[in-house]
Design an enzyme around this catalytic site. Structure first.
Site, short mmCIF file in Angstrom:
data_model
loop_
_atom_site.label_atom_id
_atom_site.label_comp_id
_atom_site.label_asym_id
_atom_site.label_seq_id
_atom_site.Cartn_x
_atom_site.Cartn_y
_atom_site.Cartn_z
N GLY A 80 0.80 -1.22 0.00
CA GLY A 80 0.00 0.00 0.00
C GLY A 80 0.83 1.27 0.00
O GLY A 80 0.37 2.33 0.42
N ASP A 137 -1.71 10.32 -3.81
CA ASP A 137 -0.54 9.45 -4.01
C ASP A 137 0.30 9.91 -5.20
O ASP A 137 1.53 9.84 -5.19
CB ASP A 137 -0.97 7.98 -4.15
CG ASP A 137 -2.20 7.80 -5.05
OD1 ASP A 137 -2.71 8.80 -5.60
OD2 ASP A 137 -2.64 6.66 -5.21
#
Ligand code: MEV
Length: 316
Positions: free
Chosen positions: A100, A147
């Site tokens: 992740g 991200d």
């Protein structure tokens, strides 16, 4: 031949609420993903990614790069058409897609930057962000782009969906990171929260707004290095995430072990359901918290926060 690398990321505060327009805080980590790119004469795009089962993010990043390229006025290439060239890309990563840390965003960003260097077409950070965010939206359909921002800009960022705000924050954050051993599926968790919001809009919108408020306070605590306060705010954030239903027993076990071992605060990081938790440690507190997370069944990932964004590693 050129090599470009982009960092992975950890969400410090604000996950899920960020998808609904509230701010979050994300930090880039010093685990990096590398793309080596070489121009070829055969007009073909080849991708070698031995560590991953699929290359859909690389393929989409290449496609989006060429679409972007076709839409801007000529720059940098001295009139050379990129159409006549192929490119071979080879991908390697310090981290797997399981943990992740954002391998999809890192590979999208590093691929786009590598293509811009190989074809000598300068791109601003903002352009790389915008093109890579399109890749996320095309493939996942959902996502705030936090991200992507971490992979492009690096450091620690105060961020709003789609890059509406991308504000650099100072200071490395003293974190211990514990991996649950369970891979989380981000789009599924985002959709689960969306379904909950549809069913209980009053309750869920209040949670998002409360998380947004915590993020604003967390930004101040981070800037002033008030770790004790930041830890408390992270704990409150975790309570809201639990209410949203995105925590898991394993995450809770690691979080509670870290807190018992003296962490200022601890919470899940990212979509939830698995992946990693983070614990904020005091000056001498790292060894005890590390041990406690390991004893609770977590795998401690040795990372530093506030890492550099996408960069060229070498140019030959
Ligand atoms: C996932 O790591 C974080 C979420 O907020 C999704 C996103 O912001 O794209 C759940």
């Amino acid at each position: 031949m050129i090599t470009v690398s982009a960092p992975g990321k950890l969400m410090l505060m604000g996950e899920h609420a960020v998808v609904y327009g509230y701010p979050c805080i994300v930090t880039a980590v010093d685990q990096r993903l590398y793309v080596r790119a070489k121009k070829t004469d055969d007009g073909k795009i080849t991708v070698d990614a031995p560590q991953s089962k699929e290359t859909k993010f690389v393929d989409a990043a290449v496609a989006k790069f060429f679409v972007w390229r076709s839409q801007i006025p000529l720059r940098g290439t001295k009139g050379v058409s990129v159409k006549h060239h192929g490119v071979s890309l080879s991908i390697r990563s310090d981290f797997t897609s399981q943990v992740g840390f954002g391998s999809s965003s890192a590979v999208s960003v590093a691929t786009i930057k590598a293509l811009s260097l190989v074809f000598a077409i300068p791109m601003t950070e903002r352009e790389i962000f915008d093109v890579a965010y399109q890749v996320t939206l095309d493939i996942q359909g959902v996502g705030s782009g936090f991200d992507i921002a971490a992979a492009v800009y690096g450091g620690t960022l105060f961020f709003k969906k789609g890059g509406e705000v991308i504000e650099p924050l100072p200071n490395e954050i003293p974190l211990v990171v514990g991996y649950t051993g369970v891979k989380a599926d981000t789009p599924t968790l985002i959709n689960m929260v969306a379904a909950k919001q549809k069913e209980y809009p009053g309750k869920v919108n209040k949670i998002f707004s409360a998380i947004g408020e915590l993020v604003l306070q967390g930004r101040d605590a981070l800037v002033t290095k008030d770790w004790e306060r930041l830890g408390k705010l992270m704990n409150f954030d975790q309570e809201y995430l639990r209410d949203l239903g995105v925590s898991s027993q394993k995450l809770e076990d690691l979080i509670s072990a870290a807190k018992k071992a003296g962490a200022w605060g601890a919470k899940l990081s990212g979509a939830g359901g698995g992946d990693c938790m983070i614990a904020l440690h005091s000056a001498g507190g790292k060894p005890q918290i590390t041990k406690a997370i390991q004893e609770a069944g977590g795998q401690v990932m040795d990372v530093r926060t506030h890492a550099e964004g996408v960069r060229s590693e070498s140019e030959l």
